[in-house]
Design a protein around this motif. Structure first.
Motif, PDB file in Angstrom:
ATOM      1  N   ASP A   1       5.879   2.130  -0.203  1.00 11.79           N
ATOM      2  CA  ASP A   1       5.771   3.497  -0.978  1.00 11.79           C
ATOM      3  C   ASP A   1       6.707   3.317  -2.115  1.00 11.79           C
ATOM      4  O   ASP A   1       7.790   2.575  -1.785  1.00 11.79           O
ATOM      5  N   HIS A   2       6.185   4.046  -3.323  1.00 11.87           N
ATOM      6  CA  HIS A   2       7.332   3.883  -4.673  1.00 11.87           C
ATOM      7  C   HIS A   2       8.654   4.306  -4.511  1.00 11.87           C
ATOM      8  O   HIS A   2       8.706   5.532  -3.994  1.00 11.87           O
ATOM      9  N   ASP A   3       9.829   3.427  -4.573  1.00 12.41           N
ATOM     10  CA  ASP A   3      11.142   3.919  -4.614  1.00 12.41           C
ATOM     11  C   ASP A   3      11.630   4.698  -3.340  1.00 12.41           C
ATOM     12  O   ASP A   3      12.479   5.603  -3.423  1.00 12.41           O
TER      13      ASP A   3
ATOM     14  N   PHE B   1      -3.597  -0.260  -1.709  1.00 10.31           N
ATOM     15  CA  PHE B   1      -4.320   0.801  -1.400  1.00 10.31           C
ATOM     16  C   PHE B   1      -3.626   1.988  -1.642  1.00 10.31           C
ATOM     17  O   PHE B   1      -2.418   2.162  -1.252  1.00 10.31           O
ATOM     18  N   HIS B   2      -4.274   3.202  -2.316  1.00 10.79           N
ATOM     19  CA  HIS B   2      -3.408   4.546  -2.465  1.00 10.79           C
ATOM     20  C   HIS B   2      -4.589   5.370  -1.782  1.00 10.79           C
ATOM     21  O   HIS B   2      -3.790   6.433  -1.148  1.00 10.79           O
ATOM     22  N   SER B   3      -5.915   5.524  -1.977  1.00 14.98           N
ATOM     23  CA  SER B   3      -6.760   6.555  -1.366  1.00 14.98           C
ATOM     24  C   SER B   3      -8.124   6.196  -1.083  1.00 14.98           C
ATOM     25  O   SER B   3      -8.674   5.245  -1.985  1.00 14.98           O
TER      26      SER B   3
ATOM     27  N   ARG C   1       2.826  10.103 -11.706  1.00 16.73           N
ATOM     28  CA  ARG C   1       1.715  10.518 -12.603  1.00 16.73           C
ATOM     29  C   ARG C   1       0.237  10.669 -11.801  1.00 16.73           C
ATOM     30  O   ARG C   1      -0.620  11.035 -12.256  1.00 16.73           O
ATOM     31  N   THR C   2       0.259   9.776 -10.669  1.00 21.35           N
ATOM     32  CA  THR C   2      -0.940   9.708  -9.860  1.00 21.35           C
ATOM     33  C   THR C   2      -1.319  11.324  -9.626  1.00 21.35           C
ATOM     34  O   THR C   2      -2.479  11.658  -9.433  1.00 21.35           O
ATOM     35  N   HIS C   3      -0.242  12.080  -9.231  1.00 20.54           N
ATOM     36  CA  HIS C   3      -0.313  13.566  -8.785  1.00 20.54           C
ATOM     37  C   HIS C   3      -0.967  14.311 -10.030  1.00 20.54           C
ATOM     38  O   HIS C   3      -1.764  15.326  -9.628  1.00 20.54           O
TER      39      HIS C   3
ATOM     40  N   SER D   1       4.566   8.511  -1.172  1.00 20.89           N
ATOM     41  CA  SER D   1       4.677   8.339  -2.293  1.00 20.89           C
ATOM     42  C   SER D   1       3.359   9.125  -2.948  1.00 20.89           C
ATOM     43  O   SER D   1       3.065  10.079  -2.811  1.00 20.89           O
ATOM     44  N   ASP D   2       2.703   7.960  -3.444  1.00 20.45           N
ATOM     45  CA  ASP D   2       1.359   8.568  -4.279  1.00 20.45           C
ATOM     46  C   ASP D   2       0.114   8.170  -3.585  1.00 20.45           C
ATOM     47  O   ASP D   2      -1.061   8.270  -4.390  1.00 20.45           O
ATOM     48  N   GLY D   3       0.190   7.850  -2.486  1.00 18.62           N
ATOM     49  CA  GLY D   3      -1.193   7.524  -1.606  1.00 18.62           C
ATOM     50  C   GLY D   3      -1.270   9.001  -0.958  1.00 18.62           C
ATOM     51  O   GLY D   3      -1.010   9.954  -1.062  1.00 18.62           O
TER      52      GLY D   3
ATOM     53  N   CYS E   1       1.093  -1.139  -0.099  1.00 18.47           N
ATOM     54  CA  CYS E   1       0.037   0.047   0.051  1.00 18.47           C
ATOM     55  C   CYS E   1       0.973   1.362   0.035  1.00 18.47           C
ATOM     56  O   CYS E   1       2.021   1.333   0.214  1.00 18.47           O
ATOM     57  N   HIS E   2       0.223   2.477  -0.183  1.00 17.48           N
ATOM     58  CA  HIS E   2       1.028   3.509  -0.699  1.00 17.48           C
ATOM     59  C   HIS E   2       0.534   4.601   0.500  1.00 17.48           C
ATOM     60  O   HIS E   2      -0.868   5.041   0.591  1.00 17.48           O
ATOM     61  N   SER E   3       1.417   5.674   1.066  1.00 15.04           N
ATOM     62  CA  SER E   3       1.111   6.694   1.834  1.00 15.04           C
ATOM     63  C   SER E   3       1.321   7.970   1.057  1.00 15.04           C
ATOM     64  O   SER E   3       1.926   7.744  -0.033  1.00 15.04           O
TER      65      SER E   3
HETATM   66 MN    MN Z   1       0.862   4.072  -7.143  1.00 12.84          MN
END
Ligand code: MN
Ligand code: AMP
Ligand code: MN
Ligand code: MN
Length: 286
Positions: A40-42, A251-253, A136-138, A15-17, A10-12
């Protein structure tokens, strides 16, 4: 038999959560998660907060990240679990992978400006929690907010995927390096959401074979990105390649993610759960 409710992807907002590591921990616990990893990504800047929040919520915790890799000209994601977050080669490798996101984002904005969408770089930046991790999510969130598209999937489809005006090809980490950083730091490398890549059977065979050759040990089978038939298919793949299996919502959001933390089906009983390889890396509440 009760299988551990593990959510290992999952992402916070590191990164892009959209949620903080603490809010995610709360949500994971509310969803019944017993073993959690923030990936989180990278980026591992949220790990200490996530671990502390997990333990405070009474969950077990594994360190995590999701590394962007270029394999056969396709972006592939490799999740790392249970590594030492202070390992120097891992920290440097992730920093190198993040490097270049800013220039890529500026180029994406130029592409969007050409089709009549100005100011997307500044717009996307408003959604960024970590300046090193503009994604890209942002951009997708900004284009939804400004009414260009109705939802983020539409933004990706119309603007942010290969051949579309805001898409910029990018060279991410090499598979060998990403797997090496994770295993070199004592962790287990996991092929994330394999059904997403649309490889030919030959290319997919090459991905799994090379991954294992570099020391990779697991594959995501039950993920928010897989349909039920895809879960069955990659359960077979895990057996075929003698890989352990992972489970994670991605999960992102709350507004965007279809699958919530802790709510996926269990891993099929015939598979080896990845956390069995990581028993000595688990952080456990006092
Ligand atoms: Mn993502
Ligand atoms: P980036 O690392 O900047 O290329 O962004 C990749 C992220 O974009 C992924 O981790 C997903 O969160 C998101 N993403 C990719 N494809 C889609 C899609 N079709 N719909 C919504 N989000 C997507
Ligand atoms: Mn991914
Ligand atoms: Mn992910």
């Amino acid at each position: 038999m009760h299988l551990l409710n593990a959510d290992l992807h999952c992402h916070s907002n590191v990164s892009d959560g959209t949620l903080t590591p603490e809010a995610l921990a709360e949500r994971a616990r509310a969803g019944g998660v017993e073993l959690w990893a923030l990936t989180d990504h990278d980026e591992i800047g949220g790990q200490q907060r996530a671990r502390e929040a997990a333990l405070a919520q009474g969950m077990q915790y594994l360190t995590g990240t999701e590394i962007s890799v270029t394999f056969a000209h396709v972006t592939v994601h490799i999740v790392g679990l249970g590594f030492d977050p202070d390992n120097e080669a891992l920290v440097a490798g992730l920093a190198a992978t993040r490097n270049g996101r800013l220039a890529r984002a500026q180029e994406m904005a130029e592409g969007l400006a050409k089709v009549g969408i100005p100011g997307a770089f500044e717009g996307a930046l408003r959604y960024v929690g970590n300046p090193e991790l503009i994604s890209r999510t942002h951009f997708a969130r900004y284009l939804v907010e400004t009414g260009v598209c109705a939802h983020t999937h539409e933004v990706f489809h119309r603007y942010l995927t290969e051949g579309k005006p805001g898409y910029v090809p990018h060279r991410w980490a090499a598979l060998r390096d990403a797997v090496g950083w994770i295993t070199g730091a004592g962790g287990v490398a996991v092929i994330a959401h394999p059904a997403r890549y649309k490889f030919t059977p030959n290319e997919e065979w090459a991905l799994f074979t090379d991954f294992i050759g570099h020391g990779g040990q697991a594959v995501e089978v039950v993920t928010g990105s897989h349909s039920t038939p895809e879960q069955v298919r990659y359960a077979d793949t895990a057996i075929e390649f003698k890989l352990a299996a992972s489970r994670g919502s991605d999960f992102h959001s709350p507004g965007e993610s279809r699958v919530d933390l802790g709510t996926l089906p269990d891993l099929p009983g015939r598979l080896t759960p990845v956390w069995e390889l990581l028993a000595d890396r688990l952080h456990t509440p006092a």
